[in-house]
Design a protein around this motif. Sequence first.
Motif, PDB file in Angstrom:
ATOM      1  N   GLY A   1       1.108  -7.737  21.632  1.00 15.46           N
ATOM      2  CA  GLY A   1       2.107  -9.066  21.335  1.00 15.46           C
ATOM      3  C   GLY A   1       1.850  -9.785  20.184  1.00 15.46           C
ATOM      4  O   GLY A   1       1.642  -9.069  18.919  1.00 15.46           O
ATOM      5  N   GLY A   2       1.976 -10.970  19.929  1.00 11.97           N
ATOM      6  CA  GLY A   2       1.800 -11.575  18.808  1.00 11.97           C
ATOM      7  C   GLY A   2       2.631 -11.169  17.652  1.00 11.97           C
ATOM      8  O   GLY A   2       3.908 -11.297  17.967  1.00 11.97           O
ATOM      9  N   PRO A   3       2.209 -10.945  16.463  1.00 11.19           N
ATOM     10  CA  PRO A   3       3.156 -10.464  15.376  1.00 11.19           C
ATOM     11  C   PRO A   3       3.731  -8.939  15.626  1.00 11.19           C
ATOM     12  O   PRO A   3       4.869  -8.625  14.827  1.00 11.19           O
TER      13      PRO A   3
ATOM     14  N   GLU B   1      -2.179  -3.312   7.097  1.00 10.73           N
ATOM     15  CA  GLU B   1      -2.835  -3.930   8.288  1.00 10.73           C
ATOM     16  C   GLU B   1      -2.374  -3.856   9.713  1.00 10.73           C
ATOM     17  O   GLU B   1      -2.718  -3.872  10.796  1.00 10.73           O
ATOM     18  N   LEU B   2      -0.777  -4.270   9.547  1.00 13.77           N
ATOM     19  CA  LEU B   2      -0.092  -4.235  10.684  1.00 13.77           C
ATOM     20  C   LEU B   2       0.038  -2.911  11.303  1.00 13.77           C
ATOM     21  O   LEU B   2      -0.340  -2.731  12.613  1.00 13.77           O
TER      22      LEU B   2
ATOM     23  N   GLY C   1      -3.453   0.915  16.466  1.00 15.44           N
ATOM     24  CA  GLY C   1      -4.466   2.070  16.519  1.00 15.44           C
ATOM     25  C   GLY C   1      -3.786   3.468  16.928  1.00 15.44           C
ATOM     26  O   GLY C   1      -4.276   4.192  17.977  1.00 15.44           O
ATOM     27  N   VAL C   2      -2.803   3.703  16.380  1.00 14.78           N
ATOM     28  CA  VAL C   2      -2.081   5.077  16.659  1.00 14.78           C
ATOM     29  C   VAL C   2      -2.498   6.041  15.505  1.00 14.78           C
ATOM     30  O   VAL C   2      -2.206   5.805  14.356  1.00 14.78           O
TER      31      VAL C   2
ATOM     32  N   LEU D   1       8.860  -4.469   7.156  1.00 15.24           N
ATOM     33  CA  LEU D   1       9.489  -5.723   6.836  1.00 15.24           C
ATOM     34  C   LEU D   1       9.067  -6.880   7.288  1.00 15.24           C
ATOM     35  O   LEU D   1       8.323  -7.105   8.304  1.00 15.24           O
ATOM     36  N   ASN D   2       9.427  -8.045   6.661  1.00 19.31           N
ATOM     37  CA  ASN D   2       9.048  -9.373   6.984  1.00 19.31           C
ATOM     38  C   ASN D   2       9.977  -9.565   8.369  1.00 19.31           C
ATOM     39  O   ASN D   2      11.287  -9.483   8.153  1.00 19.31           O
TER      40      ASN D   2
END
Length: 387
Positions: free
Chosen positions: A211-213, A155-156, A161-162, A236-237
Amino acid sequence: MDRLTNTIRPYAWGSTTAIPTLLGVEPTGEPQAEMWMGAHPGAPSRLDRGTGETTLSDVIAAGPERELGAAAVAKFGPRLPFLLKILAAGAPLSLQVHPDLAQAKEGYADEERRGVPIDAGHRNYKDANHKPELICALTPFDGLCGFRPPLEAAELLAGLGVDSLEPYVDLLRAHPEEAALREVLTAVLTADRAEMARTVTEAAAAAERLGGPYKPYASLVHDYPGDPGVIAAMLLNHVRLQPGEAMFLGAGIPHAYLDGLGVELMANSDNVLRCGLTPKHVDVPELLKIVKFEPSDPGVLRPEASPEGEEVYETPIDEFRLSRFLLAPGGAPQVLADGTPQILLCAAGSPQAGELALRPGQSVFVPAGEKVELSGSGTIFRATVVV
């Protein structure tokens, strides 16, 4: 009990101000990354027992049981089994993993048999020991630790969108967790470098915009443009430690420190296999033998207070044990009596260890069996072993 003089390592990723600020000295303008406290041969602490300055490693070699205690020598051999550091990250460190004890012994023996010089740039194993480590934040501290669940990583990556990331997204969604993580990390690290550089540039631009996560990952490209480790890091976290919080890093867990000042305690080893975010050698086949391809919770550690006032950071490792004492003005002295070797580090205030007054960044070595009383006000970290 001996006051220690310690070496500061000027690695390029080090902060130019954090360690000088802690020590209360003027910055030199050069990066100051780590201050080492211990008997590691790369930069052993120095001390003076009245006959001139010598190294802690030489003192221990001259009387292992006297300095370390019989129990520690029987369990770990005639050497100090831990290395204590102050670590100041002004830029991200390399994305890396450490071997377990069996892997370290096997890898070291293999490179010795093949005659790989110990200082060769492509050498993986500098010794035959494992390197579990614990980082405790002195300031807000950012790091990466352990794999996200593959679906979360998918999801990340998809959110950027790449187009060139879509094959990795599909792999993360379609395969069992271990296989998905292994296939994607392998594909990222073995991709054509020019194509990967373009992917990294596009991904970083998208992360900056969103930005954000994505914020922790967007900054990586400024220090490591085109590095495949930027994409690997997104698997990774992200962890942010507040002062006093800690993170334990066991064998095979991919990790990187991004920014902040902390106290680091580790087994006395220099074995590192890199995954990216570095100009140094990346041995992908050897790395894939070491990495644990399983999602993991970073597990932020908070100290557990004992009735005596010692706050302990619990880990599954015997080679080291980290705790701290928060000494209040007018409080009762803390008496430490142990049959194990100890290094005491002042992190704040103006406490005393016995007759020695300490300032932030100063440390002492306490031989096994020697009693020491902590008094005054401030914060003292204690590094020792479990026997």
